[in-house]
Design a protein around this motif. Structure first.
Motif, mmCIF file in Angstrom:
data_model
loop_
_atom_site.group_PDB
_atom_site.id
_atom_site.type_symbol
_atom_site.label_atom_id
_atom_site.label_comp_id
_atom_site.label_asym_id
_atom_site.label_seq_id
_atom_site.Cartn_x
_atom_site.Cartn_y
_atom_site.Cartn_z
ATOM 1 N N GLY A 169 5.385 53.206 25.524
ATOM 2 C CA GLY A 169 4.968 51.857 25.138
ATOM 3 C C GLY A 169 5.888 50.840 25.799
ATOM 4 N N VAL A 170 6.789 50.277 25.022
ATOM 5 C CA VAL A 170 7.727 49.301 25.590
ATOM 6 C C VAL A 170 8.710 50.007 26.527
ATOM 7 N N TYR A 171 9.336 49.240 27.400
ATOM 8 C CA TYR A 171 10.279 49.813 28.376
ATOM 9 C C TYR A 171 11.377 50.584 27.628
ATOM 10 N N PRO A 172 11.536 51.892 27.922
ATOM 11 C CA PRO A 172 12.423 52.724 27.090
ATOM 12 C C PRO A 172 13.899 52.691 27.510
ATOM 13 N N TYR A 173 14.523 51.510 27.421
ATOM 14 C CA TYR A 173 15.914 51.346 27.881
ATOM 15 C C TYR A 173 16.859 52.414 27.326
ATOM 16 N N GLU A 174 16.874 52.558 26.005
ATOM 17 C CA GLU A 174 17.817 53.486 25.374
ATOM 18 C C GLU A 174 17.530 54.934 25.757
ATOM 19 N N GLU A 175 16.243 55.281 25.749
ATOM 20 C CA GLU A 175 15.871 56.657 26.091
ATOM 21 C C GLU A 175 16.317 57.011 27.513
ATOM 22 N N LEU A 176 16.193 56.047 28.418
ATOM 23 C CA LEU A 176 16.562 56.301 29.815
ATOM 24 C C LEU A 176 18.060 56.568 29.959
ATOM 25 N N GLU A 177 18.847 55.967 29.091
ATOM 26 C CA GLU A 177 20.294 56.188 29.145
ATOM 27 C C GLU A 177 20.662 57.623 28.783
ATOM 28 N N ASN A 178 19.779 58.270 28.020
ATOM 29 C CA ASN A 178 20.062 59.633 27.559
ATOM 30 C C ASN A 178 19.412 60.726 28.402
ATOM 31 N N VAL A 179 18.772 60.335 29.489
ATOM 32 C CA VAL A 179 18.175 61.345 30.373
ATOM 33 C C VAL A 179 19.305 62.177 30.991
#
Length: 210
Positions: A169-179
């Motif tokens: 949905g919305v741009y996943p800023y936090e999720e991307l940090e945990n990749v």
């Protein structure tokens, strides 16, 4: 039905998708099945078919440009069949597995696959981490898990050149940090879904080559 037909047609035009009439009719038939079985199987919070066109059909079809060269795909946590079933209707040449751990939902998926005559679809019931007999070009999901968990749970499903197409949905800023560092996020696109007043993003990822 005419109104839905028109809504679908206009939506596809706005997305520059040129689908044969037979495929458009199958997409509408799928919406009818969702509506018919929703009460029994709790497939979607939406009750209105017009909303199903934008939220489920057109939203699912934003995946098409990202699987152009794929020959196999797995839709993890498929639920009521999104995005796997709309993709299967539009890409009869693509082998698609719909995976869900909820047996009520996979019962519906089996029913839908039979009624829609989708020869290119296999339905699998069970947990994603227990799926070990299949490798695919693309693993996709729509709101299945955060990126970190999605990667961890499904990396064994990718074939040698496989990649993830995560619909967000919305741009996943936090999720991307945990990749994890072993994974490359190589493309993030903002998607436009006609008559859907909500943010959508596509996140493409692949394992880094050793």
């Amino acid at each position: 039905m005419t109104e839905l037909k028109e809504q679908l047609k206009l939506g596809l035009q706005a997305m520059h998708l040129d689908l044969p009439t037979a495929q458009q009719l199958l997409l509408l038939e799928y919406v009818a099945l969702l509506k018919k079985w929703n009460h029994t199987y709790n497939l979607t919070a939406l009750r209105d078919e017009n909303q199903m066109i934008s939220h489920h059909i057109l939203d699912s079809l934003t995946l098409l440009p990202y699987i152009k060269n794929a020959t196999s795909m797995m839709d993890v946590g498929s639920g009521g069949g999104m995005p796997g079933i709309p993709a299967a209707i539009c890409r009869p040449d693509l082998n698609i597995t719909l995976l869900d751990s909820n047996t009520k939902k996979t019962s519906f998926l089996q029913q839908a696959v039979i009624e829609l005559g989708l020869q290119n679809v296999t339905v699998a019931s069970g947990r994603v981490e227990a799926m070990h007999d299949k490798k695919v070009d693309v693993v996709t999901s729509r709101a299945f898990a955060e990126l970190h968990d999605f990667i961890a749970l499904t990396k064994h499903l990718l074939n040698e050149n496989g990649y993830w197409a995560a619909m967000k949905g919305v741009y996943p800023y936090e999720e991307l940090e945990n990749v994890p560092a072993s994974v490359e996020v190589y493309q993030i696109d903002k998607l436009e879904v006609p008559t859907l007043n909500a943010e959508r993003h596509m996140v493409l990822m692949r394992p880094k080559k050793a």
